[in-house]
Design a protein around this motif. Structure first.
Motif, short mmCIF file in Angstrom:
data_model
loop_
_atom_site.label_atom_id
_atom_site.label_comp_id
_atom_site.label_asym_id
_atom_site.label_seq_id
_atom_site.Cartn_x
_atom_site.Cartn_y
_atom_site.Cartn_z
N ALA A 298 43.90 2.91 20.29
CA ALA A 298 42.74 3.79 20.00
C ALA A 298 41.85 3.14 18.94
O ALA A 298 40.62 3.14 19.04
N LYS A 299 42.49 2.47 17.97
CA LYS A 299 41.73 1.81 16.89
C LYS A 299 40.91 0.65 17.46
O LYS A 299 39.72 0.51 17.18
N ALA A 300 41.56 -0.09 18.36
CA ALA A 300 40.87 -1.26 18.96
C ALA A 300 39.69 -0.78 19.80
O ALA A 300 38.59 -1.33 19.74
N ARG A 301 39.91 0.33 20.52
CA ARG A 301 38.81 0.87 21.35
C ARG A 301 37.64 1.26 20.46
O ARG A 301 36.49 0.97 20.73
N LYS A 302 37.97 1.87 19.33
CA LYS A 302 36.94 2.38 18.41
C LYS A 302 36.15 1.20 17.81
O LYS A 302 34.94 1.28 17.61
N ALA A 303 36.90 0.10 17.58
CA ALA A 303 36.26 -1.06 16.90
C ALA A 303 35.27 -1.76 17.82
O ALA A 303 34.36 -2.46 17.40
#
Ligand code: SAM
Length: 304
Positions: A298-303
């Motif tokens: 989820a963090k990677a998607r957000k980044a």
């Protein structure tokens, strides 16, 4: 000669346990669940809800002491506690033994559980419902935590199995609202079933707890009337130090709060309860890793 009545647990699809009912004290289909209370020579008075043994007066102290004292002894000054479910009064009784507790709110969906507990096995609540520090709310715990603006140092989810009215008390939405209703560093504990037979129940709750809190840790108790091996409870808090309170400090807190004569919880047992057998530790570790992988994705998607 009256035909003996045997009351069966119907929760497990491929095996059943049944207890002889020497006397049926109360049986009703409430608006929420099937409730039967009966006397049994070995187990004392037994409460079954929707075909699942909830408690017996012979061994209820195990579960109620571990649900209440593990979170509350870990906290320096637990003042406000919320119990979801627990209409028999056992957890509330143990919570109110802590003289640091100024208010304990119990939110039980089914008034019949409270009323029949007072009528047929009052010794379990032992007067706690009329303790001036106790607030009894008859409501759905899911709605209560979604709407409350109160903050609690500990939230104890003394629910039944994830079936019937209790199913909602094992969901991400419910536990996320519990987290919002906790004070900073507060502790959430819930019942988490039989890890040997129902590893998915433990895995599911552990994954949710790990996605919401800095630290989660299942712990075990040996509840004789919960057939099928050790019984899991689960713990979550953002204060990672609370799991490392020493037995010496736990003993000091119990003494300072005037708590003695317990029949299951001990300072050493408190810590030992978190030492899981490998088969349960593997379930918990995999669930925590799954939550971490999802968070990283989820963090990677957000980044991006
Ligand atoms: N104290 C019991 C024991 O020793 O195993 C644990 C079970 S306790 C009887 C479970 C309680 O949760 C029941 O009284 C049931 O009515 C209540 N309950 C189920 N779903 C609920 C909900 N959505 N909100 C509040 N209480 C609920």
């Amino acid at each position: 000669m009256s035909k003996d009545r045997w009351v069966e647990e119907t929760f497990h699809p491929h095996w059943r346990v049944r207890l002889k009912a020497d006397e049926i004290l109360h049986e009703v289909k409430t608006e929420h669940q099937h409730l039967v209370i009966f006397k049994n020579e070995t187990w004392g008075t037994v409460l079954m809800l929707d075909g699942v043994c909830q408690l017996t007066t012979s061994d209820e102290f195990v579960y109620h002491e571990m649900m209440a004292h593990v979170p509350l002894m870990a906290l320096d000054k637990p003042k406000r506690v919320l119990v979801i479910g627990g209409g028999d009064g056992g957890v509330l009784r143990e919570v109110l033994k802590h003289d640091t507790v100024a208010n304990a709110t119990l939110c039980e969906i089914d008034r019949t559980v409270v009323d029949t507990a007072l009528e047929h096995y009052p010794e379990i609540a032992n007067g706690c419902f009329s303790d001036s520090r106790a607030d009894i709310v008859i409501a759905d715990g899911l709605k209560y935590v979604a709407e409350t603006r109160e903050k609690f140092d500990a939230i104890i989810v003394d629910s039944s199995e994830p079936i019937g009215p209790s199913a909602v008390l094992h969901t991400h939405a419910f536990f996320a609202d519990c987290k919002r209703a906790l004070t900073e560093g507060g502790i959430l504990v819930t019942q988490n079933g039989l890890p040997f037979l129902l590893p998915d129940h433990l895995a599911g709750t552990t994954e949710i707890f790990a996605s919401l809190f800095k630290r989660c840790a299942p712990y075990l108790c040996t509840q004789p009337c919960y057939f099928g091996g050790p019984f899991a409870l689960n713990w979550a808090s953002d204060d990672e130090s609370l799991l490392d309170v020493s037995p010496k400090k736990l003993a000091k807190r119990a003494a300072k709060r005037g708590i003695s004569g317990l029949k299951y919880w001990t300072p050493a047992g408190h810590l030992a309860a978190f030492a899981l057998p490998a088969y349960a530790q593997t379930v918990a570790d995999k669930a925590i890793a799954k939550a971490a992988a999802k968070a990283a994705k989820a963090k990677a998607r957000k980044a991006k």
